[in-house]
Design a protein around this motif. Sequence first.
Motif, PDB file in Angstrom:
ATOM      1  N   MET A 251       0.829  -1.203   0.000  1.00  0.00           N
ATOM      2  CA  MET A 251       0.000   0.000   0.000  1.00  0.00           C
ATOM      3  C   MET A 251       0.864   1.254   0.000  1.00  0.00           C
ATOM      4  N   ASN A 252       1.966   1.214   0.744  1.00  0.00           N
ATOM      5  CA  ASN A 252       2.860   2.358   0.784  1.00  0.00           C
ATOM      6  C   ASN A 252       3.443   2.627  -0.605  1.00  0.00           C
ATOM      7  N   MET A 253       3.830   1.577  -1.309  1.00  0.00           N
ATOM      8  CA  MET A 253       4.373   1.721  -2.660  1.00  0.00           C
ATOM      9  C   MET A 253       3.345   2.342  -3.598  1.00  0.00           C
ATOM     10  N   ILE A 254       2.119   1.847  -3.535  1.00  0.00           N
ATOM     11  CA  ILE A 254       1.075   2.311  -4.446  1.00  0.00           C
ATOM     12  C   ILE A 254       0.686   3.762  -4.165  1.00  0.00           C
ATOM     13  N   PHE A 255       0.484   4.104  -2.896  1.00  0.00           N
ATOM     14  CA  PHE A 255       0.054   5.462  -2.575  1.00  0.00           C
ATOM     15  C   PHE A 255       1.195   6.474  -2.703  1.00  0.00           C
ATOM     16  N   GLN A 256       2.411   6.057  -2.442  1.00  0.00           N
ATOM     17  CA  GLN A 256       3.533   6.967  -2.671  1.00  0.00           C
ATOM     18  C   GLN A 256       3.735   7.220  -4.160  1.00  0.00           C
ATOM     19  N   THR A 257       3.528   6.194  -4.977  1.00  0.00           N
ATOM     20  CA  THR A 257       3.621   6.374  -6.424  1.00  0.00           C
ATOM     21  C   THR A 257       2.545   7.342  -6.913  1.00  0.00           C
ATOM     22  N   ALA A 258       1.312   7.113  -6.488  1.00  0.00           N
ATOM     23  CA  ALA A 258       0.213   7.989  -6.892  1.00  0.00           C
ATOM     24  C   ALA A 258       0.433   9.409  -6.375  1.00  0.00           C
ATOM     25  N   GLY A 259       0.884   9.520  -5.124  1.00  0.00           N
ATOM     26  CA  GLY A 259       1.122  10.834  -4.544  1.00  0.00           C
ATOM     27  C   GLY A 259       2.213  11.605  -5.252  1.00  0.00           C
ATOM     28  N   THR A 260       3.293  10.919  -5.593  1.00  0.00           N
ATOM     29  CA  THR A 260       4.396  11.578  -6.292  1.00  0.00           C
ATOM     30  C   THR A 260       3.962  12.042  -7.677  1.00  0.00           C
ATOM     31  N   LEU A 261       3.181  11.217  -8.372  1.00  0.00           N
ATOM     32  CA  LEU A 261       2.662  11.621  -9.679  1.00  0.00           C
ATOM     33  C   LEU A 261       1.750  12.840  -9.544  1.00  0.00           C
ATOM     34  N   ALA A 262       0.974  12.888  -8.461  1.00  0.00           N
ATOM     35  CA  ALA A 262       0.110  14.047  -8.224  1.00  0.00           C
ATOM     36  C   ALA A 262       0.938  15.308  -8.009  1.00  0.00           C
ATOM     37  N   VAL A 263       2.046  15.162  -7.310  1.00  0.00           N
ATOM     38  CA  VAL A 263       2.949  16.303  -7.094  1.00  0.00           C
ATOM     39  C   VAL A 263       3.466  16.824  -8.437  1.00  0.00           C
ATOM     40  N   PHE A 264       3.912  15.909  -9.291  1.00  0.00           N
ATOM     41  CA  PHE A 264       4.395  16.316 -10.611  1.00  0.00           C
ATOM     42  C   PHE A 264       3.288  16.999 -11.410  1.00  0.00           C
ATOM     43  N   ALA A 265       2.065  16.446 -11.317  1.00  0.00           N
ATOM     44  CA  ALA A 265       0.935  17.019 -12.046  1.00  0.00           C
ATOM     45  C   ALA A 265       0.637  18.435 -11.558  1.00  0.00           C
ATOM     46  N   CYS A 266       0.656  18.626 -10.242  1.00  0.00           N
ATOM     47  CA  CYS A 266       0.401  19.957  -9.669  1.00  0.00           C
ATOM     48  C   CYS A 266       1.467  20.959 -10.101  1.00  0.00           C
ATOM     49  N   ARG A 267       2.705  20.546 -10.065  1.00  0.00           N
ATOM     50  CA  ARG A 267       3.788  21.444 -10.460  1.00  0.00           C
ATOM     51  C   ARG A 267       3.718  21.772 -11.944  1.00  0.00           C
ATOM     52  N   ASN A 268       3.209  20.843 -12.723  1.00  0.00           N
ATOM     53  CA  ASN A 268       3.100  21.060 -14.159  1.00  0.00           C
ATOM     54  C   ASN A 268       2.139  22.197 -14.494  1.00  0.00           C
ATOM     55  N   VAL A 269       1.102  22.370 -13.655  1.00  0.00           N
ATOM     56  CA  VAL A 269       0.109  23.421 -13.907  1.00  0.00           C
ATOM     57  C   VAL A 269       0.141  24.498 -12.822  1.00  0.00           C
ATOM     58  N   ASN A 270       1.182  24.459 -11.979  1.00  0.00           N
ATOM     59  CA  ASN A 270       1.408  25.491 -10.955  1.00  0.00           C
ATOM     60  C   ASN A 270       0.239  25.598  -9.973  1.00  0.00           C
ATOM     61  N   LEU A 271      -0.172  24.453  -9.423  1.00  0.00           N
ATOM     62  CA  LEU A 271      -1.235  24.411  -8.421  1.00  0.00           C
ATOM     63  C   LEU A 271      -0.738  23.711  -7.167  1.00  0.00           C
ATOM     64  N   LYS A 272      -1.448  23.926  -6.058  1.00  0.00           N
ATOM     65  CA  LYS A 272      -1.036  23.365  -4.770  1.00  0.00           C
ATOM     66  C   LYS A 272      -2.041  22.374  -4.193  1.00  0.00           C
ATOM     67  N   LYS A 273      -3.116  22.100  -4.926  1.00  0.00           N
ATOM     68  CA  LYS A 273      -4.146  21.192  -4.432  1.00  0.00           C
ATOM     69  C   LYS A 273      -4.353  20.046  -5.416  1.00  0.00           C
ATOM     70  N   ALA A 274      -4.570  18.846  -4.878  1.00  0.00           N
ATOM     71  CA  ALA A 274      -4.888  17.680  -5.681  1.00  0.00           C
ATOM     72  C   ALA A 274      -6.086  16.978  -5.051  1.00  0.00           C
ATOM     73  N   VAL A 275      -7.169  16.880  -5.790  1.00  0.00           N
ATOM     74  CA  VAL A 275      -8.371  16.196  -5.330  1.00  0.00           C
ATOM     75  C   VAL A 275      -8.281  14.746  -5.797  1.00  0.00           C
ATOM     76  N   ILE A 276      -8.413  13.815  -4.878  1.00  0.00           N
ATOM     77  CA  ILE A 276      -8.223  12.405  -5.201  1.00  0.00           C
ATOM     78  C   ILE A 276      -9.520  11.629  -4.997  1.00  0.00           C
ATOM     79  N   GLY A 277      -9.915  10.870  -6.034  1.00  0.00           N
ATOM     80  CA  GLY A 277     -11.103  10.035  -5.968  1.00  0.00           C
ATOM     81  C   GLY A 277     -10.767   8.586  -6.261  1.00  0.00           C
ATOM     82  N   GLY A 278     -11.800   7.777  -6.380  1.00  0.00           N
ATOM     83  CA  GLY A 278     -11.616   6.349  -6.623  1.00  0.00           C
ATOM     84  C   GLY A 278     -11.813   5.549  -5.344  1.00  0.00           C
ATOM     85  N   SER A 279     -12.246   4.317  -5.486  1.00  0.00           N
ATOM     86  CA  SER A 279     -12.518   3.477  -4.313  1.00  0.00           C
ATOM     87  C   SER A 279     -11.279   3.250  -3.462  1.00  0.00           C
TER      88      SER A 279
END
Length: 274
Positions: free
Chosen positions: A203-231
């Motif tokens: 779980m740590n591997m999966i959520f850290q991977t998703a979290g890191t990708l979210a960080v890259f996505a936020c930096r790509n569009v210069n935002l500080k918030k990431a809304v996360i959905g899915g079961s």
Amino acid sequence: MGIVLGIDIGSSATKIVAMDESKTILNSLKVSASDPVTAMYGAVGKILCEERMQIADVEAVMLTGMGASYVEGDVYGLPTTKVTEFDALGTGGLYLTGLEETVVGSIGTGTVFVHAGPDGIQHIGGSAVGGGTLVGLSSRLFGIRDVEVIADMAEQGNLKNVDWGIAELSRDQMETLPDYATSSNLGKMKSTATDEDVALGLMNMIFQTAGTLAVFACRNVNLKKAVIGGSTATLNQARIMLGQVGELYDIDFIIPKQAAYMTAIGAAFLFQSK
């Protein structure tokens, strides 16, 4: 009545919401079936029964998700429209948070991110690592496919038995990373590690991977918030582990109360906001 059914047909489950003309969510539920079309029709029947509605009370059906491609024609004779998962996800993220602009991600079978704002919805990217990864590896390692059971196992686990921390591999403190940051997911793996330790490590591997990708996505569009959905994002470990990634990189992770239904909600809202 002006009721719209938003239906997200996924690879492992179908989520459905009923939304009225005032854009209020009346009900939401999930149905699992091996066949996506069977799951969809079952979901429609179940939500109509729970809300004591008739087919005639429904104005339209909005389909999204990868499984929507298997549905042809109108559902139960109702006007049926398919919308892209990206548009539904981004719209749902804005609806559930009230934000005008944000990065929206979904941790489902895999992981996907979009940029949602005044200029519309743009797909940023994603990863094949997600809830499907957790289920597949857990099935192979423990013979368990129930995510809730895996999460309960992980509650008893200890990451120190499976993951390398930065402080364990280097004597020097890295300027931008604290000692508790992970250096290698599952790289330590002691011979004494229990199934509970491994479940937590997965779980740590999966959520850290998703979290890191979210960080890259936020930096790509210069935002500080990431809304996360899915079961998968509704698990307790997701909130903790994504929160730790957010602390490291100054990103605010928001997991709405109805995160599991975010895409279905977005699909319904796209009709009601016309």
